[in-house]
Write an enzyme that holds these catalytic residues in place. Structure first.
Site, mmCIF file in Angstrom:
data_model
loop_
_atom_site.group_PDB
_atom_site.id
_atom_site.type_symbol
_atom_site.label_atom_id
_atom_site.label_comp_id
_atom_site.label_asym_id
_atom_site.label_seq_id
_atom_site.Cartn_x
_atom_site.Cartn_y
_atom_site.Cartn_z
ATOM 1 N N GLU A 189 0.876 -1.163 0.000
ATOM 2 C CA GLU A 189 0.000 0.000 0.000
ATOM 3 C C GLU A 189 0.920 1.222 0.000
ATOM 4 O O GLU A 189 1.809 1.319 0.858
ATOM 5 C CB GLU A 189 -0.886 0.011 1.249
ATOM 6 C CG GLU A 189 -1.875 1.145 1.185
ATOM 7 C CD GLU A 189 -2.767 1.253 2.412
ATOM 8 O OE1 GLU A 189 -2.712 0.371 3.293
ATOM 9 O OE2 GLU A 189 -3.501 2.248 2.490
ATOM 10 N N ARG A 228 4.523 -12.536 10.191
ATOM 11 C CA ARG A 228 5.234 -11.284 9.985
ATOM 12 C C ARG A 228 6.624 -11.344 10.575
ATOM 13 O O ARG A 228 6.837 -11.995 11.594
ATOM 14 C CB ARG A 228 4.544 -10.201 10.819
ATOM 15 C CG ARG A 228 3.650 -9.361 10.078
ATOM 16 C CD ARG A 228 2.914 -8.404 10.966
ATOM 17 N NE ARG A 228 1.982 -7.806 10.080
ATOM 18 C CZ ARG A 228 2.196 -6.678 9.404
ATOM 19 N NH1 ARG A 228 3.267 -5.963 9.633
ATOM 20 N NH2 ARG A 228 1.339 -6.229 8.554
ATOM 21 N N LYS A 273 4.200 0.686 9.556
ATOM 22 C CA LYS A 273 4.345 1.933 8.815
ATOM 23 C C LYS A 273 3.755 3.102 9.597
ATOM 24 O O LYS A 273 4.247 4.206 9.527
ATOM 25 C CB LYS A 273 3.643 1.815 7.457
ATOM 26 C CG LYS A 273 4.553 1.318 6.363
ATOM 27 C CD LYS A 273 3.848 1.340 5.032
ATOM 28 C CE LYS A 273 2.984 0.116 4.883
ATOM 29 N NZ LYS A 273 2.268 0.037 3.615
HETATM 30 P P1 ATP Z 1 2.417 -2.123 8.075
HETATM 31 O O1 ATP Z 1 1.630 -2.843 9.116
HETATM 32 O O2 ATP Z 1 3.864 -2.012 8.372
HETATM 33 O O3 ATP Z 1 1.806 -0.840 7.655
HETATM 34 P P2 ATP Z 1 1.187 -3.413 5.907
HETATM 35 O O4 ATP Z 1 0.958 -4.871 5.944
HETATM 36 O O5 ATP Z 1 0.019 -2.565 6.129
HETATM 37 O O6 ATP Z 1 2.400 -3.097 6.834
HETATM 38 P P3 ATP Z 1 1.443 -3.307 3.106
HETATM 39 O O7 ATP Z 1 1.989 -2.238 2.261
HETATM 40 O O8 ATP Z 1 -0.002 -3.605 3.037
HETATM 41 O O9 ATP Z 1 1.845 -2.954 4.566
HETATM 42 O O10 ATP Z 1 2.289 -4.639 2.917
HETATM 43 C C1 ATP Z 1 2.607 -5.187 1.677
HETATM 44 C C2 ATP Z 1 2.912 -6.644 1.866
HETATM 45 O O11 ATP Z 1 3.988 -6.821 2.766
HETATM 46 C C3 ATP Z 1 1.719 -7.364 2.449
HETATM 47 O O12 ATP Z 1 1.546 -8.585 1.770
HETATM 48 C C4 ATP Z 1 2.110 -7.597 3.875
HETATM 49 O O13 ATP Z 1 1.517 -8.751 4.368
HETATM 50 C C5 ATP Z 1 3.638 -7.705 3.793
HETATM 51 N N1 ATP Z 1 4.251 -7.296 5.048
HETATM 52 C C6 ATP Z 1 4.057 -6.155 5.725
HETATM 53 N N2 ATP Z 1 4.738 -6.136 6.878
HETATM 54 C C7 ATP Z 1 5.399 -7.313 6.940
HETATM 55 C C8 ATP Z 1 6.284 -7.904 7.888
HETATM 56 N N3 ATP Z 1 6.631 -7.285 9.012
HETATM 57 N N4 ATP Z 1 6.766 -9.132 7.620
HETATM 58 C C9 ATP Z 1 6.442 -9.768 6.486
HETATM 59 N N5 ATP Z 1 5.628 -9.274 5.555
HETATM 60 C C10 ATP Z 1 5.104 -8.057 5.762
HETATM 61 MG MG MG Z 2 -1.678 -3.383 4.644
#
Ligand code: ATP
Ligand code: MG
Length: 560
Positions: free
Chosen positions: A37, A263, A273
């Protein structure tokens, strides 16, 4: 063509994919995607997901798309879209021409929603968010059906079109799936599919005022792109029934399979984020690429290499249960990489002048110094040496503590690649601080000479006074003092655990002359100090080095 008798083995994701391939699903193809995102910069957790998605596709001779999940324009920006692409490329992955945006599918997603309405599987609901929450029920009690669930297909189609046309205020109405208010899974209790939200979208501008929810847009984006395996993190596990419901109730070109993994979390840092954004916006760090940040931009500026990060992601493996990896393991991986490739240099971070009283004034000789003992083929360089040098202030003690084997009054120490010297006299300034040492130099003890073979307990590094270059050195430490800053004591915020000493700037350091060639982003090992890289602020007339990591390895040792 995939050889079914020779499928990649490893973790549960491989097993799930192998099972599908053996059953002949998806024409024996594997197609994944990385779906960020664009609401912030990527962090090391995302690197894990990138390596997994692109890596899995590669393992199976398949493809991986880069797809921006840009369905919430309130927080999404072009800056992030560009930075994310840059980060993925830097990490070493290529999406070829498969760069997609969920927003490219807004029209299709709208059409699919109309299909759900026509099937009686979606309705426009006027309940406020608060009312919806109150009617959702509890884990043991079913929720109440919305009074609007009984709207006719015609009315729903008309209202949904009016929502799109901007007839209603933000939040006035939503489109909900009609599933099961008694489901034990809250995500299935008539979840919201569309909301009204007037925000300019980075790509579609003001064309839309309704936006699809993640749980609706994601399975359909996957299906439209022909994604066979939709790998995501564990928090989506109980969204899977909804993911499948969407695909099973629409006529889609591909039914992707969602597979969840844990994660990545790392000690002494935060990985969301939202929290990283707060650190940037509230000025706790200098920006998304501050070298203390766990963002890929920050780590890159700090001097982390892409191979080290990929290797780290490989080493930690893929798990089904959440856990936290020690930051020392990440540091181990960067040391392992740099130990092989980083040329050795000498730098004196806190200089103390030394005059060699018996060394001929005006003479400069060039000494031989190996570039990397781990890589003899990297050759050697010439180090100037003369009567005046600088050593590290901490390598001298006027009143040595027990076990101190470096320079003391009347004591001897070996200068790396050079001579054995002896401290004859200490000169102090008006404040009583040591300002210079007068030493004698054993002229028969130069490295390689017979006289160098005497047993001397300590060896220290140095730089030659006339040729050394001034440099600023930035020493970084952990960003947080608490192992898990996400766990807070009563009344505290995660920012309360920031480490006040996470950055120490030394402005009077001196580096050996060959560091003038450290242009661009070049890393080296400063002997005894650690691995360093030129910072992006560094210029030819103002060298700035970031410490990537010190030499002390506590993780590798623990592993035996
Ligand atoms: P955050 O919680 O840090 O904002 P998010 O999951 O909302 O992370 P996205 O941009 O939606 O951020 O993530 C893109 C991809 O990366 C998704 O498939 C998500 O599951 C994966 N991802 C995000 N954080 C992690 C993590 N700590 N470990 C492994 N994969 C991750
Ligand atoms: Mg997300």
């Amino acid at each position: 063509m995939i050889d079914l008798n020779n499928l990649p083995k490893g973790h549960f994701i491989n097993e799930a994919i192998n099972e599908d391939l053996k059953q002949g699903k998806n024409n024996h193809k594997v197609h994944t995607r990385f779906p960020p995102e664009p609401n912030g910069y990527l962090h090391i957790g995302h690197a894990k997901s990138i390596c997994l998605n692109f890596g899995t596709a590669k393992e199976y001779g398949g493809l991986c798309n880069l797809r921006f999940d840009d369905t919430n324009p309130a927080k999404e920006e072009e800056e992030f879209i560009l930075a994310i692409q840059d980060n993925v490329r830097w990490l070493g992955f290529d999406w070829d021409d498969r760069l997609f945006f969920a927003s490219d599918y807004f029209e299709q997603l709208y059409e699919y929603a109309c299909q759900l309405i026509k099937k009686g599987l979606a309705y426009v609901c006027d309940l406020t968010q608060e009312q919806m929450r109150q009617m959702r029920g509890t884990p043991t009690e079913a929720g109440q059906l919305s009074p609007y669930a009984s709207r006719t297909v015609e009315e729903n189609l008309r209202l949904f079109a009016e929502m799109r046309d901007g007839k209603f205020a933000d939040g006035e109405k939503v489109l909900r799936a009609r599933i099961d208010m008694a489901s034990s899974n809250f995500n299935m209790r008539d979840p919201v599919l569309y909301r009204i939200q007037r925000n300019e979208h980075p790509r579609t501008g003001n064309k839309w005022c309704i936006y699809p929810m993640y749980d609706y847009a994601h399975p359909l984006s996957d299906a439209i792109e022909g994604i066979t395996h939709s790998i995501c993190t564990l928090e989506f596990e109980n969204h899977r029934p909804l993911y499948e419901w969407v695909l099973n109730n629409l006529d889609v070109p591909c039914k992707s399979r969602q597979i969840e993994f844990a994660r990545l979390n790392i000690t002494y840092t935060v990985m969301s984020k939202r929290k990283l954004r707060r650190l940037v916006e509230e000025g706790f760090v200098a920006g998304w690429d501050d070298p203390r940040m766990p963002t890929l931009a920050g780590m890159r500026r700090r001097g982390y290499t892409a191979p080290a990060i990929r290797n780290f992601c490989e080493k930690i493996g893929v798990a089904k249960a959440n856990s936290t990896v020690e930051i020392e393991m990440l540091e181990y991986c960067i040391r392992e990489d740099l130990n092989k490739i980083a040329p050795r240099k000498m730098a004196v971070l806190d200089p103390l002048k030394v005059t060699l009283i018996n060394y001929p004034a005006g003479q400069t000789e060039m000494l031989n110094a190996e570039n990397n003992p781990e890589q003899p083929e990297d050759g050697s360089r010439k180090l100037p040496f003369s009567r005046e040098i600088y050593i590290e202030r901490t390598d001298f003690m006027e009143e040595p503590v027990k076990g101190f084997h470096r320079l003391t009054v009347g004591g001897e120490v070996r200068l790396k690649h050079a001579y054995i010297i002896k401290c004859e006299e200490v000169i102090k300034n008006a404040d009583g601080e040591v300002s210079e040492l007068l030493c004698s130099c054993d002229m028969s003890s130069r490295s390689g000479m017979e006289g160098a073979n005497r047993k001397i307990k300590g060896t220290i590094h140095w730089v030659e006074a006339n040729s050394a270059l001034p440099a600023e050195v930035r020493l970084y430490d952990r960003l947080f003092t608490k192992e898990n800053p996400d766990e807070q004591e009563e009344g505290k915020d995660f920012t309360d655990y920031l480490n006040p000493d996470s950055l120490k700037v030394l402005t009077d350091s001196l580096v050996e002359a060959s560091c003038a060639l450290c242009t661009g982003q070049s890393s080296c090992q400063f002997l005894r100090h650690g691995y360093f890289v030129t910072d992006t602020d560094s210029k030819a007339n103002k060298l700035i080095f970031n410490r990537i990591v010190s030499l002390k390895d506590s993780w590798g040792k623990k592993q035996g």
